[in-house]
Design a protein around this motif. Sequence first.
Motif, PDB file in Angstrom:
ATOM      1  N   HIS A   1       0.690  -0.854  -0.418  1.00 39.71           N
ATOM      2  CA  HIS A   1       0.121   0.026  -0.216  1.00 39.71           C
ATOM      3  C   HIS A   1       0.692   1.433  -0.444  1.00 39.71           C
ATOM      4  CE1 HIS A   1      -3.208  -2.314   0.413  1.00 39.71           C
ATOM      5  NE2 HIS A   1      -2.893  -2.829   1.790  1.00 39.71           N
ATOM      6  N   ASP A   2       0.584   2.152  -1.242  1.00 40.82           N
ATOM      7  CA  ASP A   2       1.166   3.776  -0.483  1.00 40.82           C
ATOM      8  C   ASP A   2       0.841   4.374   0.595  1.00 40.82           C
ATOM      9  OD1 ASP A   2       2.426   3.984  -3.159  1.00 40.82           O
ATOM     10  OD2 ASP A   2       0.387   4.561  -3.924  1.00 40.82           O
TER      11      ASP A   2
ATOM     12  N   ALA B   1      -3.541   5.626   4.900  1.00 44.76           N
ATOM     13  CA  ALA B   1      -2.528   4.184   3.381  1.00 44.76           C
ATOM     14  C   ALA B   1      -3.776   4.265   2.592  1.00 44.76           C
ATOM     15  CB  ALA B   1      -2.285   2.808   4.036  1.00 44.76           C
ATOM     16  N   ASP B   2      -3.311   4.344   1.106  1.00 46.69           N
ATOM     17  CA  ASP B   2      -3.701   3.940  -0.044  1.00 46.69           C
ATOM     18  C   ASP B   2      -4.419   2.843   0.303  1.00 46.69           C
ATOM     19  OD1 ASP B   2      -5.488   4.559  -2.318  1.00 46.69           O
ATOM     20  OD2 ASP B   2      -3.590   4.665  -4.027  1.00 46.69           O
ATOM     21  N   MET B   3      -6.162   2.084  -0.016  1.00 48.75           N
ATOM     22  CA  MET B   3      -6.953   1.139   0.369  1.00 48.75           C
ATOM     23  C   MET B   3      -7.404   1.012  -0.147  1.00 48.75           C
ATOM     24  SD  MET B   3      -4.943   0.238   3.149  1.00 48.75           S
ATOM     25  CE  MET B   3      -5.644  -0.974   3.959  1.00 48.75           C
TER      26      MET B   3
ATOM     27  N   THR C   1     -12.421  -0.819   3.358  1.00 42.10           N
ATOM     28  CA  THR C   1     -12.554  -0.224   4.563  1.00 42.10           C
ATOM     29  C   THR C   1     -13.730  -0.771   5.184  1.00 42.10           C
ATOM     30  OG1 THR C   1     -13.441   1.259   3.311  1.00 42.10           O
ATOM     31  CG2 THR C   1     -10.503   1.296   4.194  1.00 42.10           C
ATOM     32  N   GLU C   2     -15.442  -1.198   4.000  1.00 46.68           N
ATOM     33  CA  GLU C   2     -16.344  -1.668   4.070  1.00 46.68           C
ATOM     34  C   GLU C   2     -16.099  -2.656   4.941  1.00 46.68           C
ATOM     35  OE1 GLU C   2     -19.184   0.686   3.816  1.00 46.68           O
ATOM     36  OE2 GLU C   2     -17.587   1.769   3.472  1.00 46.68           O
TER      37      GLU C   2
ATOM     38  N   GLY D   1      -9.230   9.847   0.050  1.00 46.05           N
ATOM     39  CA  GLY D   1     -10.120   8.752   0.031  1.00 46.05           C
ATOM     40  C   GLY D   1      -9.522   7.753   0.744  1.00 46.05           C
ATOM     41  N   GLU D   2      -8.048   8.011   1.016  1.00 50.84           N
ATOM     42  CA  GLU D   2      -6.838   7.180   1.696  1.00 50.84           C
ATOM     43  C   GLU D   2      -7.420   6.319   3.273  1.00 50.84           C
ATOM     44  OE1 GLU D   2      -5.243  10.528   1.710  1.00 50.84           O
ATOM     45  OE2 GLU D   2      -3.240   9.457   0.641  1.00 50.84           O
TER      46      GLU D   2
END
Lengths: 350, 350
Positions: B290-291, B302-304, B309-310, B325-326
């Motif tokens: 992940h970024d 972190a970019d997920m 996340t849901e 949106g991270e």
Amino acid sequence: MQRVEPQDFSRVLSSMCTKPHPAAREAAEEFLATNPGDPGTYETVSELEQEAVDMLGTVTGLPNPAGYVTSGGTEANIQAVRIARNRADTDRPNMVAPDSAHFSFNKAADILNVELRTTPTDEDHRADPDAVARAVDEDTAVVVGVAGSTEYGRVDPIPELADIANEVDALCHVDAAWGGFVLPFTDHRWHFGHADVDTMTIDPHKMGQAAIPSGGLVTHSKSLLDELAVETPYLESKSQATLTGTRSGAGVASAVAAMDALWPVGYREQYHESMANAEWLADRLAARGHDVVEPELPIVAADMSMPVTEDLRRRGWRVTKTGAGEMRVVCMPHVTRSMLRSFVAELDWF
Amino acid sequence: MQRVEPQDFSRVLSSMCTKPHPAAREAAEEFLATNPGDPGTYETVSELEQEAVDMLGTVTGLPNPAGYVTSGGTEANIQAVRIARNRADTDRPNMVAPDSAHFSFNKAADILNVELRTTPTDEDHRADPDAVARAVDEDTAVVVGVAGSTEYGRVDPIPELADIANEVDALCHVDAAWGGFVLPFTDHRWHFGHADVDTMTIDPHKMGQAAIPSGGLVTHSKSLLDELAVETPYLESKSQATLTGTRSGAGVASAVAAMDALWPVGYREQYHESMANAEWLADRLAARGHDVVEPELPIVAADMSMPVTEDLRRRGWRVTKTGAGEMRVVCMPHVTRSMLRSFVAELDWF
């Protein structure tokens, strides 16, 4: 001056708050570490808040209320004026309020850049509809009525004030912060069911016997509340209508617990007891030669000399004065007949 | 979706509030029925509030602070902008803030009729002084800097921002609502001792481990606070600078208790532990491809993908997203290494 312990209410006659009901205290402690301002994280308390608003609707005669649990009456009053200002089609909005209105409307005026026009009250300390009608104009965003005034516990003629507001396309806001939980047991015409009221302040942490901080803003429709919404990036919810961000879950849970425990029977009993206490005190003070403002709700004001109120404070009694200089006693639930007997007995020593 | 009990923090990674320190909870319960908004009645808690302000001065490098314990960071930010607006000599006041500023500044803009000019942050999410310098003008009432931003925990170059504010005779406000209790243990230059700061937000109920509601407004001088004063008939005190009227004594007492217990040793230890946790999590997420936005204070972004996340929310984890949106994890004191191990283990199941 005699010190009063943090939560010792045995000589407090000055406060519009009171000892929370045991169920309210318990709920506050259970929800102390929750934040209804972040409903995506703290769901349970967020659901409880909707219950609180629904119950406030029941108390104020409104079937489908919108609103939220505020930090107190000041926030609710500011927010009501903000709704009206944001909705008004003018660059120079004003609000019209009787001079018996709480000083939170002065705060609202400064904060919101709304001109406050106060109108004189009548000889019995109620808003005078004629004076209000003369003060409104096309820039009036809101007409304020008080249902249970801070100094004398007076109830303004709300239906007449609502009519005046309607005529100039202004909102009508009722400040029942203190009175809202006793007025249902009187003959007054004060709430959404009696008049075309748009917004109302009613505080569970005053006569509602909830723990601080637990105020209430009730609005006639969701669209009025939406005037307050700002976007909330990074929270799961999308917008927020409250003045504050993080909020007290203790206050919310405590409001629900108090209303569950007391509405309507407990509040009715408390009203009769407090009212009887107020009348008892008013009689005793009058019998001693003081000019007394006849209590209409459980607040007594009487003309006493300054040294007396100062002496009382030195003995640990907490009393305050009205703007006109009268001694003022608020007969909250913690104010018992035996407390008042001691108070009057000490008065007789002077 | 899995329910979370009112005060169960075992899967809460989204909140900027936390489990209060045991001493803070105890103090909150002791002072639950007190109201520092009425100092004539509730003297003990009113004296405690001065202690709280003095301690906030110590934490923020200000020897003789003025201020008060607010309901939270939003109230403190609104009040800081109100001070600046009331002091500014213009009919069209504006405030300049980086786009990383909390959404309470949007609220403040609407409430106070102050234009909000946001400036882009640099590539590492900090205010860009050049952009701020271009945005200010003679109508600028206040320049806002963030010390511990909500989304990425970044600290703006406060001394540069204060200089820009000075040049246009604007105030400089620092929002350290979340960061204020960890920043003293870093090398950042963020407080009154580092720059010509006028007002600051610093919340005991965030990294300070006090109970809600306990925010803080600190001002460089009493005269700044006096910009907020309105008269208070019927109270023993003569004026009130707070936004709200009745206020939570629980929050005040809890702030003092938390700072007594933790300043500075406990807060330093907590900072190192939270920071180590944030770095540990950042490393694990980066190792999984992940970024990650490198944590500077204990917040990890972190970019997920959205479904992840849901899914996490359905399993009871509370995480939020940044505007970009991270996924965002706030390493508050209740967030332990073992919690994070479970979190990462569950991530690996997807």
